[in-house]
Motif scaffolding. Sequence first.
Motif, mmCIF file in Angstrom:
data_model
loop_
_atom_site.group_PDB
_atom_site.id
_atom_site.type_symbol
_atom_site.label_atom_id
_atom_site.label_comp_id
_atom_site.label_asym_id
_atom_site.label_seq_id
_atom_site.Cartn_x
_atom_site.Cartn_y
_atom_site.Cartn_z
ATOM 1 N N GLY A 220 -30.995 70.178 -65.278
ATOM 2 C CA GLY A 220 -32.099 70.713 -64.486
ATOM 3 C C GLY A 220 -33.452 70.707 -65.160
ATOM 4 O O GLY A 220 -34.440 71.111 -64.555
ATOM 5 N N PHE B 245 -33.170 60.256 -60.309
ATOM 6 C CA PHE B 245 -33.856 60.004 -59.031
ATOM 7 C C PHE B 245 -34.770 58.789 -59.123
ATOM 8 O O PHE B 245 -35.469 58.619 -60.119
ATOM 9 C CB PHE B 245 -34.749 61.192 -58.668
ATOM 10 N N LEU C 106 -36.810 65.495 -50.906
ATOM 11 C CA LEU C 106 -37.116 66.482 -51.957
ATOM 12 C C LEU C 106 -36.044 67.563 -52.092
ATOM 13 O O LEU C 106 -35.979 68.241 -53.118
ATOM 14 C CB LEU C 106 -38.459 67.168 -51.670
ATOM 15 N N ILE D 156 -33.975 67.120 -55.189
ATOM 16 C CA ILE D 156 -34.782 67.154 -56.418
ATOM 17 C C ILE D 156 -35.136 68.596 -56.776
ATOM 18 O O ILE D 156 -34.898 69.060 -57.900
ATOM 19 C CB ILE D 156 -36.100 66.358 -56.253
ATOM 20 N N GLU E 160 -32.160 70.613 -57.827
ATOM 21 C CA GLU E 160 -31.693 70.291 -59.185
ATOM 22 C C GLU E 160 -32.556 70.972 -60.246
ATOM 23 O O GLU E 160 -32.092 71.299 -61.335
ATOM 24 C CB GLU E 160 -31.705 68.771 -59.405
ATOM 25 N N LEU E 161 -33.851 71.170 -59.926
ATOM 26 C CA LEU E 161 -34.753 71.847 -60.872
ATOM 27 C C LEU E 161 -34.512 73.356 -60.902
ATOM 28 O O LEU E 161 -35.070 74.061 -61.738
ATOM 29 C CB LEU E 161 -36.219 71.620 -60.483
ATOM 30 N N TYR F 48 -41.254 75.620 -52.763
ATOM 31 C CA TYR F 48 -41.199 75.368 -54.204
ATOM 32 C C TYR F 48 -41.360 76.716 -54.908
ATOM 33 O O TYR F 48 -42.377 77.394 -54.725
ATOM 34 C CB TYR F 48 -42.341 74.442 -54.643
ATOM 35 N N TYR G 207 -51.340 69.971 -54.337
ATOM 36 C CA TYR G 207 -49.909 69.674 -54.434
ATOM 37 C C TYR G 207 -49.570 69.336 -55.879
ATOM 38 O O TYR G 207 -49.446 68.183 -56.257
ATOM 39 C CB TYR G 207 -49.576 68.516 -53.485
ATOM 40 N N VAL H 49 -43.617 67.521 -60.984
ATOM 41 C CA VAL H 49 -42.231 67.120 -60.689
ATOM 42 C C VAL H 49 -42.102 65.604 -60.542
ATOM 43 O O VAL H 49 -41.240 64.983 -61.160
ATOM 44 C CB VAL H 49 -41.720 67.811 -59.397
ATOM 45 N N LEU H 50 -42.972 65.028 -59.719
ATOM 46 C CA LEU H 50 -42.812 63.602 -59.400
ATOM 47 C C LEU H 50 -43.444 62.685 -60.440
ATOM 48 O O LEU H 50 -43.205 61.474 -60.437
ATOM 49 C CB LEU H 50 -43.412 63.317 -58.018
ATOM 50 N N LYS I 178 -46.976 62.544 -65.729
ATOM 51 C CA LYS I 178 -45.963 63.598 -65.775
ATOM 52 C C LYS I 178 -46.449 64.778 -66.615
ATOM 53 O O LYS I 178 -46.861 64.620 -67.755
ATOM 54 C CB LYS I 178 -44.677 63.024 -66.391
ATOM 55 N N LEU I 179 -46.386 65.971 -66.008
ATOM 56 C CA LEU I 179 -46.705 67.204 -66.729
ATOM 57 C C LEU I 179 -45.430 68.026 -66.886
ATOM 58 O O LEU I 179 -44.539 67.960 -66.045
ATOM 59 C CB LEU I 179 -47.719 68.037 -65.950
ATOM 60 N N ASP I 180 -45.371 68.815 -67.961
ATOM 61 C CA ASP I 180 -44.251 69.748 -68.160
ATOM 62 C C ASP I 180 -44.424 70.895 -67.161
ATOM 63 O O ASP I 180 -45.437 71.595 -67.170
ATOM 64 C CB ASP I 180 -44.295 70.269 -69.602
ATOM 65 N N ARG I 181 -43.420 71.101 -66.310
ATOM 66 C CA ARG I 181 -43.570 72.091 -65.235
ATOM 67 C C ARG I 181 -43.614 73.528 -65.732
ATOM 68 O O ARG I 181 -44.054 74.432 -65.013
ATOM 69 C CB ARG I 181 -42.487 71.898 -64.168
#
Lengths: 74, 596
Positions: A50, A68, B245, B248, B251-252, B424, B449, B455-456, B461-464
């Motif tokens: 995750g 994905f 989504l 996805i 899963e997060l 989200y 967004y 996420v996408l 890409k950023l660390d969420r």
Amino acid sequence: MKLTIKLFATLREGRGKILEDEYPADTTPKDILASLKIEEKDVAILLVNGVDGELDKPLNDGDTLSIFPPVGGG
Amino acid sequence: MYGYRGKILRINLDDKSIKKEDLNMEWAKAYLGGRGLATKYFYEEVDPMVDALSKENKLIIATGPLSGTPTPTGGRYMVITKSPLTDTIASSNSGGRWGAELKFAGYDMIILEGKSDTPVYIDIQDDQVEIKNADHLWGQVVSKTTELLNKEVGEKSKILTIGPAGEKLSRIASVMNDVDRAAGRSGVGAVMGSKNVKAISVRGTTKPEVHDKEALKEVVSTMNKQIKDNGVTGEGLPTYGTAVLVNIINELGAFPTNNFQTGVFDKAEEISGETLAEKYLVKRTGCYGCPIACGRHCKVDDLEAGGPEYETIWGFGADCGVSDLGNIIKANYWCNEMGLDTISASTTIAAGMELYQRGLIKDDELDGTPLEFGNSDAIIEWTKKMGLREGLGDKLAEGSYRLGESYGAADVSMAVKKQELPAYDPRGIQGQGLAYATSNRGGCHVRAYLISPEVLGLPEKLDRFELDGKPQWVKTFQDLTASIDSLGLCLFTSFAMGAGDYAAMYNPVAGTDHTADSILETGDRIWNIERLFNMKAGLKKEDDTLPKRLLKEALPEGGSKDRLALLDQMLPEYYQLRGWDESGVPTESKLKELGV
């Protein structure tokens, strides 16, 4: 070691949804992609349990790898 | 006149007068069109303290300068008014074909003022505009209203209408167009209902002029290719729609379940985009001028209808604990027929389920359909009753905050500024939490967004879980989105385009000389005028927050386990980047700099 591989969207075609199998120690996500004939450029999101995973970092026994293709929405 | 038609239709429902006014091009230069320009008009004409459901409130329906042009996704319109749900500025955005048709009829926007004493609809056929009796339409659902009107005014007319929910002043009522497209959020349908306006039919036969046709042709071809070549807009969205989504976000561990009590839904696969495509999808649909075509048409039993989108599947699905995708499709259908916002309607039912879980809603209020998490009949029955205000549906129609408040438990409402949050969980996606808390229209994912970078991985890409840098990302996304909306394009283009691309499309249409920077600066101006309106409407810094659960209760399981939304660590920097004072009020110097 035992790993669970979850595939999503178009990556399921010809491969299935969930693969549970035994893998050698030190298997990395990169190895898994190669074994499934998935090209790295077709992977947009790769999660280990995750959270964001790294292609070259060895997985641990019991890990879940989620893969994905580029997808989005809102 | 390029891009714009240069005309506003001002309709006063008190004296039934119809005026055609010149568009204020000075304002159009500063605020583009659509959301931005309509907000400028609204700000100049309406007292921010007005009661949203009184006749002193106005309702503006606006297109952008790119609506109805050959630019990709140029078919959108927006509804700007004061929201009866949030008491902030409302700006709800919809696709379909109606927006482009209004442009073809020769108008950039419509301003509705006052209140009709009896139900009416407005028929526009190019320069012929009439206010007509709508007694026979009042009470009809959206598809029936559309069918009846098309018989009356012509099959080629495009129909915008409210459903029973808007007529009955539900604070979560939408404005619908082309049967199943919605300007969904913030209760804009109730404002239309409060004016006794059931529908607006429009037929137009001329197109807006373009400044440089050859240059536009070239840039449109480049942008269409960019959209086709992008993995999200070229393959992901066309193949699976937005519902892809589901898996996805689940899963997060950030897929809000049972009214945000957890972030993992163990039956997510049953309601996923993949399952939708396999079992229910009939065809893909696209809005005017859209090369993406993310829309879905699904069939379940004898029902075939538009949708559902990701948000709706989540709201009626995981958030209500329901895994029956067939019934989710039906609940979505009833939202569209009643003219209810699917996000607010589904999550208000989820809040009702938590009130039932807590023992605050009793069985004797429930007409034999218990509001239990997981009850797939409840999502259909209570959506219908909400639309008609029957029984407990009367309270549900007020939205989750007022529902919870009526039981002394407003904390069940997972909302910001009383508008329900979307799909989200910000405990697992930190930047999105800041975007929710600072959204000018309350709980919303499409003011910024952040899922895209967090996420996408788009544009990077950023660390969420990381906080550093997120305030700047939120500000930039808010500003860019404000400009995209105002131009009249779909936000989904931004998966494949940047600020410079929007300038490149706008310039040959309107003969302007915008750059990426000026597009972002314009968005900043729009954001600030919205903020200023909200401040004058009585909103305060304390309203820039998240539901207590998200700040205090850590997620219990999954990929975001033990996480909280760390809003307080991001908000001060965000205010600073905005040029606002510590209380979140735009400073004089900032407003002067932007020319607000």
